[in-house]
Enzyme design. Structure first.
Site, PDB file in Angstrom:
ATOM      1  CG  ASP A   1      -2.122   0.547   1.189  1.00  0.00           C
ATOM      2  OD1 ASP A   1      -1.819   1.739   0.553  1.00  0.00           O
ATOM      3  OD2 ASP A   1      -3.021   0.318   1.565  1.00  0.00           O
ATOM      4  CG  ASP A   2      -0.722   4.971   0.604  1.00  0.00           C
ATOM      5  OD1 ASP A   2      -0.866   4.878  -0.781  1.00  0.00           O
ATOM      6  OD2 ASP A   2      -0.813   5.330   0.710  1.00  0.00           O
TER       7      ASP A   2
ATOM      8  CB  CYS B   1      -6.169   2.959  -2.163  1.00  0.00           C
ATOM      9  SG  CYS B   1      -6.950   1.597  -1.823  1.00  0.00           S
TER      10      CYS B   1
ATOM     11  NE  ARG C   1      -6.113  -1.293  -2.518  1.00  0.00           N
ATOM     12  CZ  ARG C   1      -5.628  -1.314  -1.246  1.00  0.00           C
ATOM     13  NH1 ARG C   1      -5.617  -2.868  -0.978  1.00  0.00           N
ATOM     14  NH2 ARG C   1      -3.753  -0.664  -0.878  1.00  0.00           N
TER      15      ARG C   1
ATOM     16  CE  LYS D   1      -6.144   0.444   1.810  1.00  0.00           C
ATOM     17  NZ  LYS D   1      -5.067   1.317   2.080  1.00  0.00           N
TER      18      LYS D   1
ATOM     19  CG  HIS E   1     -10.058   1.313   0.351  1.00  0.00           C
ATOM     20  ND1 HIS E   1      -8.355   2.429   0.564  1.00  0.00           N
ATOM     21  CD2 HIS E   1     -11.422   1.890   0.799  1.00  0.00           C
ATOM     22  CE1 HIS E   1      -9.516   2.825   0.345  1.00  0.00           C
ATOM     23  NE2 HIS E   1     -10.619   3.417   1.002  1.00  0.00           N
TER      24      HIS E   1
ATOM     25  CB  SER F   1      -6.824   3.373   4.833  1.00  0.00           C
ATOM     26  OG  SER F   1      -6.507   3.117   3.266  1.00  0.00           O
TER      27      SER F   1
ATOM     28  CG  HIS G   1      -2.668   3.413   3.949  1.00  0.00           C
ATOM     29  ND1 HIS G   1      -2.497   4.944   4.921  1.00  0.00           N
ATOM     30  CD2 HIS G   1      -2.710   4.232   3.057  1.00  0.00           C
ATOM     31  CE1 HIS G   1      -3.439   6.057   4.072  1.00  0.00           C
ATOM     32  NE2 HIS G   1      -3.844   5.076   2.838  1.00  0.00           N
TER      33      HIS G   1
ATOM     34  CG  ASP H   1      -2.364   0.746  -3.459  1.00  0.00           C
ATOM     35  OD1 ASP H   1      -1.168   1.242  -2.857  1.00  0.00           O
ATOM     36  OD2 ASP H   1      -3.266   1.666  -2.415  1.00  0.00           O
ATOM     37  CG  ASN H   2      -1.733   4.632  -4.622  1.00  0.00           C
ATOM     38  OD1 ASN H   2      -2.885   3.909  -3.592  1.00  0.00           O
ATOM     39  ND2 ASN H   2      -0.972   4.465  -3.612  1.00  0.00           N
TER      40      ASN H   2
ATOM     41  CE  LYS I   1      -2.382   7.726  -1.633  1.00  0.00           C
ATOM     42  NZ  LYS I   1      -2.760   7.594  -0.108  1.00  0.00           N
TER      43      LYS I   1
END
Ligand SMILES: *[C@@H]1O[C@H](CO)[C@@H](O)[C@H](O)[C@H]1NC(C)=O
Ligand SMILES: *[C@@H]1O[C@H](CO)[C@@H](O)[C@H](O)[C@H]1NC(C)=O
Length: 500
Positions: A30-31, A70, A74, A124, A126, A151, A230, A282-283, A303
């Protein structure tokens, strides 16, 4: 070895004889930025297990997610479709969101179910919660789910910031909403979730899922999207304070530890040689968190932006005996995971417009990609603006650029939110092979060959946009505080009474 595995798979597809179909473990950070892993050049990150996967597997240099935030990213990973089709835009889902990933979208889990796969999601989600948890993973093809539905900063994370005092936790998170729950399938197991032991709970759950499936000789699909790395960065007792990179490094290390546990389990249960493990994120990194955010390495911004740092990600494919160790510069995307898994399992592709291509040839033979282009939508895609950027081969053209809050604080003035939306006509053109950092727009005057490239990119863009049917926006359906998950639904006053 690669060829022999492919041959076995082909025989399996043709004669459906009794070779065991492969298992799939999909790991999603994540991130996490392009420059965050040891095996992608970070000098102080501690990622021994991811580095091990990269050393013995295939590491991608040109792998993209589909959105710089995010939820849309996904949605694309699980469906093989741009988020504009499924309606997972603009931005992300909130605890009380009315919408979610539409139930008529077909996820990887739903592709594999008819073949008898055991499926589990841990981590997670989301992609929506909704009335009575109607958008949870268990409604999208997953037999089991353990995790937080969005998140971990989407709630007042009191228990993250203060206890125990020697554990490094940072951040204020959102207030005025319910504390973050831990879901087991569709039931709230804890509220607030015990953050410091969350990673261990994930590791135990995933380990038990693999062990049970292996014992039953049932093929399985494990989807593990971690809450790490994250904001806010923290780690439980096993990793807090153990990396030299500070809170971000600790959080990443904790995730890496779990990956190590999963690899050990795959080995112990004897299924490792029949399992494709795929890792990506994810990003891009949330640069606004200063040294507590991630790092996009040599890529521009992070991001929230459609520069490379927002959407180009680390990616690793590991499958001992089938994938040879190496590095690939072929173009690939999270969009390609669904078609690839579908092909490897011998499953049926969903009868919808797919944006992904099968990358088995890259994985097994380090061959060529069928993917020629990558489309860059902003966090708030619209038919009016269309694509912000398009990559074709080694060239990327920016039609619009814009900074983002998430990418604030960097010295590059193009990244923060103060860099307002800018239309480029002619588009800014970059050669990503000679200039991956998007530092030097190519001068077009007196360069007919580049004019030609731009002409082709414009044609592809026009065709793609003409064929794009925007799904109804799920996130614009808004929020309703009564939809926020509450373990004590009748209690008063909300949201603070939602504690069990
Ligand atoms: C799902 O349903 C919506 C609403 O009826 C429809 O617009 C959309 O095209 C459907 N999506 C798929 C993938 O079938
Ligand atoms: C996987 O394959 C390797 C190489 O053939 C072999 O050494 C190893 O024992 C196998 N592992 C399992 C668990 O079957």
């Amino acid at each position: 070895m690669g060829y022999s595995r492919l041959a076995v798979l082909n025989i399996f597809l043709v004669c459906t004889c009794s070779a065991a179909p492969p298992n799939f473990v999909l790991l999603f950070a994540d991130d996490l930025g392009f420059g965050d892993l040891g095996c992608y050049g970070h000098p102080s990150s501690l990622t021994p297990n991811l580095d091990r996967l990269a050393a013995a597997g295939l590491r991608f240099t040109d792998f993209y997610c589909t959105s710089p935030v995010c939820s849309p990213s996904r949605a694309s990973l699980l469906t093989g479709r741009y988020q504009t089709r499924s309606g997972v835009y603009p931005g992300v889902f909130y605890p009380g969101s009315r919408g979610g990933l539409p139930l008529n979208e077909t996820t990887i889990a739903e592709v594999l179910k008819p073949l008898g796969y055991a499926t589990a999601a841990v981590g997670k989600w989301h992609l929506g919660f909704g009335a009575n948890g109607m958008f949870l993973p268990t409604r999208q093809g997953f037999d089991q789910y353990l995790g937080i539905p969005y998140s971990h900063d989407m709630g007042p994370c009191w228990n993250l910031t203060c206890f125990p005092p020697d554990v490094k936790c940072f951040g204020l998170c959102d207030i005025g909403t319910v504390t973050v729950p831990l879901m087991h399938n569709e039931a709230i197991k804890q509220q607030p979730v015990d953050f410091l032991n969350l990673e261990r709970a994930y590791s135990d759950f995933a380990t038990s899922f693999i062990t049970t499936s292996a014992k039953k000789k049932q093929p399985f699909f494990l989807y593990y999207p971690s809450h790490h790395t994250h904001y806010p960065q923290y780690a439980g007792p096993g990793a807090a304070g153990r990396s030299s990179r500070g809170p971000f490094g600790d959080s990443l290390l904790e995730f890496d530890n779990t990956i190590g546990n999963l690899l050990t389990t795959l080995e112990k249960t004897g299924v490792i040689n029949n399992t494709l493990v795929f890792f990506t994120s994810d990003n891009g990194p949330e640069l606004m968190r200063l040294s507590r955010g991630g790092n996009s390495g040599l890529l521009k911004c992070g991001k929230g932006t459609t520069y490379e740092g927002g959407m180009r990600e680390p990616a690793i494919a590991y499958w001992p005996g089938t994938i040879r160790p190496g590095v690939t510069h072929e173009l690939a995307s999270t969009l390609d995971i669904l078609p690839t898994i579908t092909g490897l399992a011998g499953a049926k592709l969903p009868q919808v417009t797919l944006d992904g291509v099968d990358i088995t040839e890259i994985l097994v033979n380090q061959g060529k990609s069928k993917r020629e282009t990558m489309m860059f939508y902003p966090t708030d895609p619209s038919e009016m603006y269309g694509l912000f950027a398009l990559r074709m081969g080694k060239y990327k053209a920016h039609f619009y650029t814009r900074g983002a809050t998430h990418s604030g604080t960097t010295p590059d003035q193009d990244c923060p939110v103060f860099a307002l939306l800018k239309a480029h006509d002619p588009p800014l053109l970059f050669d990503l092979e000679s200039d991956p950092s998007e530092n030097y727009p190519l001068p077009l005057v007196g360069r007919p060959e580049l004019q030609d490239v731009l002409g082709k990119i414009k044609t592809v863009k026009k065709q793609f946009e003409a064929s794009m049917v925007f799904g109804e926006s799920q996130i614009s359906r808004g929020t309703d505080p009564y939809l926020e998950p509450c373990c004590n639904p009748q209690c008063n006053p909300k949201p603070s009474c939602c504690r069990c």
